[in-house]
Enzyme design. Sequence first.
Site, PDB file in Angstrom:
ATOM      1  N   TRP A 273    -104.862  35.268 -57.693  1.00 40.94           N
ATOM      2  CA  TRP A 273    -104.356  34.305 -56.717  1.00 40.94           C
ATOM      3  C   TRP A 273    -102.800  34.281 -57.512  1.00 40.94           C
ATOM      4  O   TRP A 273    -102.561  33.692 -58.742  1.00 40.94           O
ATOM      5  CB  TRP A 273    -104.856  33.083 -56.536  1.00 40.94           C
ATOM      6  CG  TRP A 273    -103.885  32.178 -55.852  1.00 40.94           C
ATOM      7  CD1 TRP A 273    -103.194  31.092 -56.182  1.00 40.94           C
ATOM      8  CD2 TRP A 273    -103.654  32.294 -54.415  1.00 40.94           C
ATOM      9  NE1 TRP A 273    -102.214  30.380 -55.131  1.00 40.94           N
ATOM     10  CE2 TRP A 273    -102.731  31.139 -54.285  1.00 40.94           C
ATOM     11  CE3 TRP A 273    -103.937  33.097 -53.040  1.00 40.94           C
ATOM     12  CZ2 TRP A 273    -102.190  30.827 -52.759  1.00 40.94           C
ATOM     13  CZ3 TRP A 273    -103.654  32.616 -51.927  1.00 40.94           C
ATOM     14  CH2 TRP A 273    -102.498  31.641 -51.709  1.00 40.94           C
TER      15      TRP A 273
ATOM     16  N   ASP B  20    -114.562  35.994 -46.069  1.00 42.67           N
ATOM     17  CA  ASP B  20    -114.208  37.251 -46.781  1.00 42.67           C
ATOM     18  C   ASP B  20    -115.380  37.918 -47.141  1.00 42.67           C
ATOM     19  O   ASP B  20    -115.777  38.661 -46.381  1.00 42.67           O
ATOM     20  CB  ASP B  20    -113.372  36.864 -47.999  1.00 42.67           C
ATOM     21  CG  ASP B  20    -112.098  36.337 -47.440  1.00 42.67           C
ATOM     22  OD1 ASP B  20    -111.631  35.338 -48.200  1.00 42.67           O
ATOM     23  OD2 ASP B  20    -111.619  36.649 -46.308  1.00 42.67           O
TER      24      ASP B  20
ATOM     25  N   ASP C  34    -104.799  39.146 -53.431  1.00 46.26           N
ATOM     26  CA  ASP C  34    -104.357  37.912 -52.665  1.00 46.26           C
ATOM     27  C   ASP C  34    -103.296  37.393 -53.079  1.00 46.26           C
ATOM     28  O   ASP C  34    -103.033  36.586 -54.245  1.00 46.26           O
ATOM     29  CB  ASP C  34    -105.451  37.029 -52.889  1.00 46.26           C
ATOM     30  CG  ASP C  34    -105.715  36.289 -51.371  1.00 46.26           C
ATOM     31  OD1 ASP C  34    -104.620  35.868 -50.959  1.00 46.26           O
ATOM     32  OD2 ASP C  34    -106.997  35.829 -51.052  1.00 46.26           O
TER      33      ASP C  34
ATOM     34  N   LYS D   6    -111.162  24.905 -54.576  1.00 47.89           N
ATOM     35  CA  LYS D   6    -110.613  25.891 -55.566  1.00 47.89           C
ATOM     36  C   LYS D   6    -109.831  25.688 -56.715  1.00 47.89           C
ATOM     37  O   LYS D   6    -109.808  26.657 -57.536  1.00 47.89           O
ATOM     38  CB  LYS D   6    -109.893  26.847 -54.507  1.00 47.89           C
ATOM     39  CG  LYS D   6    -111.131  27.754 -53.448  1.00 47.89           C
ATOM     40  CD  LYS D   6    -110.261  29.140 -52.897  1.00 47.89           C
ATOM     41  CE  LYS D   6    -111.224  29.545 -52.104  1.00 47.89           C
ATOM     42  NZ  LYS D   6    -110.499  31.203 -51.479  1.00 47.89           N
TER      43      LYS D   6
ATOM     44  N   CYS E 191    -104.798  40.578 -48.827  1.00 48.94           N
ATOM     45  CA  CYS E 191    -104.709  39.396 -47.836  1.00 48.94           C
ATOM     46  C   CYS E 191    -103.297  38.995 -47.482  1.00 48.94           C
ATOM     47  O   CYS E 191    -102.616  38.645 -48.544  1.00 48.94           O
ATOM     48  CB  CYS E 191    -105.385  38.334 -48.622  1.00 48.94           C
ATOM     49  SG  CYS E 191    -105.504  36.767 -47.533  1.00 48.94           S
TER      50      CYS E 191
END
Length: 819
Positions: free
Chosen positions: A316, A336, A343, A190, A366
């Site tokens: 993020w 997910d 998140d 990621k 999250c």
Amino acid sequence: MRKKKKALIALSLACTMVFGNLSMIPAKAAPATDEVGTNYYVDSENGDDAADGLTPDTAWETLDNVNEKEFEPGDKILLKEGTQYHGTLNPSGSGTEEAPISIDIYNGDVIGEEAGERAAVHSDGEYDCTVLLENVSHWNISNLEVTNKADDNSVRRAGVNVEVTKPGLYSGFHLDNLYVHDVSGTLDGKDRRNGGIYFTVDADKAEIEGKETRFDSVLIENCYVRDVSRTGISMGWTIKDGDSYGYGGILPEDFINNYYHTNVVIRNNYVQRAGGDAIVPMYCKEPLIEYNVGDSCSQNTADNPNAMYNAGIWPWRCEDAVFQYNEVFGTKLNGDGQAFDCDFSRGTTYQYNYSHNNEGGFMLVCKDESLESIIRYNISQNDKRTLFMLSNPNEAVFYNNTFYIDGANIDSGHGGKASMYNNIFYNVGENKSVSWGGNTAYDTNLYYGFDNLPNDANKVEGDPKFVNPGQGGTATLGDMAIDTLDGYKLQADSPAIDAGKTIEDNGGRDYFGNPIADQKTDIGAAEYTVAEPSGVSTAVLEYAIELAGKADTEGVVDSVVKKFDEVLENAEAILARVNGGDASVTQEMIDQAWKDLINIMQYLSFKQGDKTDLQKVIDMASSLDLTKYLEEGQKEFTDALTAAREVSADGDAMQEEVDTAWKNLLKAMSELRIKPDKNALEELVNKAEGMSLEGVDAQVAAEFKTAVMSATAVLNDEQATQQEVDTAKANLQASIDKVSVSVDNSQSEENKEKEGTTGNTSTDNGTTSSSGSNAPAQKAKTVKSVKTGDETNMMFAFMGMLFAAGLLEMSRRKRKNMN
């Protein structure tokens, strides 16, 4: 909850729909500046790497020269439209804010999208990145096709990667109209360079400790990204990621200032069939993500939903991120699988988004470091599995959303904390008994189609009376479906009208742009409005007028302000006619009114120049008495003064015009010359005219007369300069001195002749006659007036006059040429 100051850029709904004519304004354009930089041309079909690359006819053939050169501000790397290249594009050098370096396409003299088809760069899996920028600032990349397809997914690969490996602030990136596809990265990475478009900080962790190392001013827009693995667009992962834990989601200010990216906008991009996530901003402060589409993402889990965790568009470790006007659909089921996700970020806001047919559901919040999340005025249609997956212990607030449910559960049961206000839960599926979550507070929501309901003291039950629900469309490339949801507007007898809970700081508008101003909030994403005549819609016009009312016109050039006032007055008149029931108002008239208004607002940055310095110079110039100055230079001065006064009175004059005006005037003033002082020259001429040339050497006499004539000419010349006066005076004084010496010498010779005749002899004690008696020395002769008509010197005098006139004319020509 802390107060957040967010620039939501609500103007963008209207602006994105406007690609129209900006030339409606009669005002002058911003003053042109000299272009800097060099164009470098590349043509894989007709180029030659041995050429200089400076013209289309001498273009380079490959990218080798591009990759070896360090470019300068304003340079353009231009690839022939439609051409193909294999390898990597890895140029170096930094531009400036005023003169960025650009990569674009060309066709003859045409540069940019109008030149034709994108040029394509293919790495074929041989390079980690097809397009790579490292440790640079101020680059624009436009109109390229980029691929990096390999036979395997064993290593990380990227289409476009902008990377930082050294400390510093890296600013000014604009990626526009890129087509990035078929990138074979790994299936699960990621963070670093692994997908379509990436911005990363992959520096030595120790080297950047405590040092600002981040991006600023990044705009990614109008890009089409498809079939990439893993992420479509990833903005901002940093090597400091591991140091962000342990603060409960509230990171130290120094950490944010050093490592969080600022002024990030991701807009109007279409991400299709990404292997993982569609769009993920990371470590960004107040990013704006709007008008993007996530289509059928998480393809890497199509055959194995348990393989990884992906969502559509989400942040993020961001602060105060805003996601608006985005559409996400068809996300494949995985750990997910939702359209959206709050998140490990603080202050995330999702508003005015459209989510549909996502296999994992609508929203994920999250875990324990997701703080202060707000989800409002969104529409979810046919999202699957469960609407909400909440694992957050800190409250997330959902209000005024509309959920059209066909088979999905409500809450996943992960125990997250949320508050639900003013939402419509409209269930048309067979599953009537759902889980509402054990840690969610419900208040003033509307429920339809359920056998069981949550504890909601102010609930409304029954049909919300939508206009035509379940009919929302699906985006295609170039055509979003966020404007296909009129079916979720309320009919006049809806029980949701004015039944909602009043919520402060609610954004001021509903999903459709209708203002929420009557303090009687409706339930759901649509605020009911009275039906408008002839089926026209004024929602966008009303909001454009609202924005115009907040616009700052102070200091804006007069013509723009005038046009702005005219356009705003027209827009308000159109709206008043509609509200007054004027059926002659067409939708075309309404749309043109708000487009004109948005267009003119884009010119409000045209500010008048500061005229303080200009006025100072004008005041000084106006105080001058030109009768005290030589005529030469006066015309230029008066012209410059007139021009400066015109600029001073011009309400449209911008800073460059103002500065040019006072500089020209100051230069003209500096070139004026004060009339010289001729008193000393006049006294000397009068003295010379009283002198006798009797007994003077003929040549000395002629030169003396020439000097007198020249001095007299300068004395009578009103445009003579001080230098000319001083020169004439010096020449005349020298001639007078020569005349005096000549007279003395003449008399000495005469005395000697007389002494020889009388037999006189000189002694050390004086002059003594032959008889021995003493006698006084002979006196000098009396000086008589200069006889300009002496025949003896007539020729010399005439030549002297010609010489003097010639000197004056040469001097005057020299002054003219110098000016």
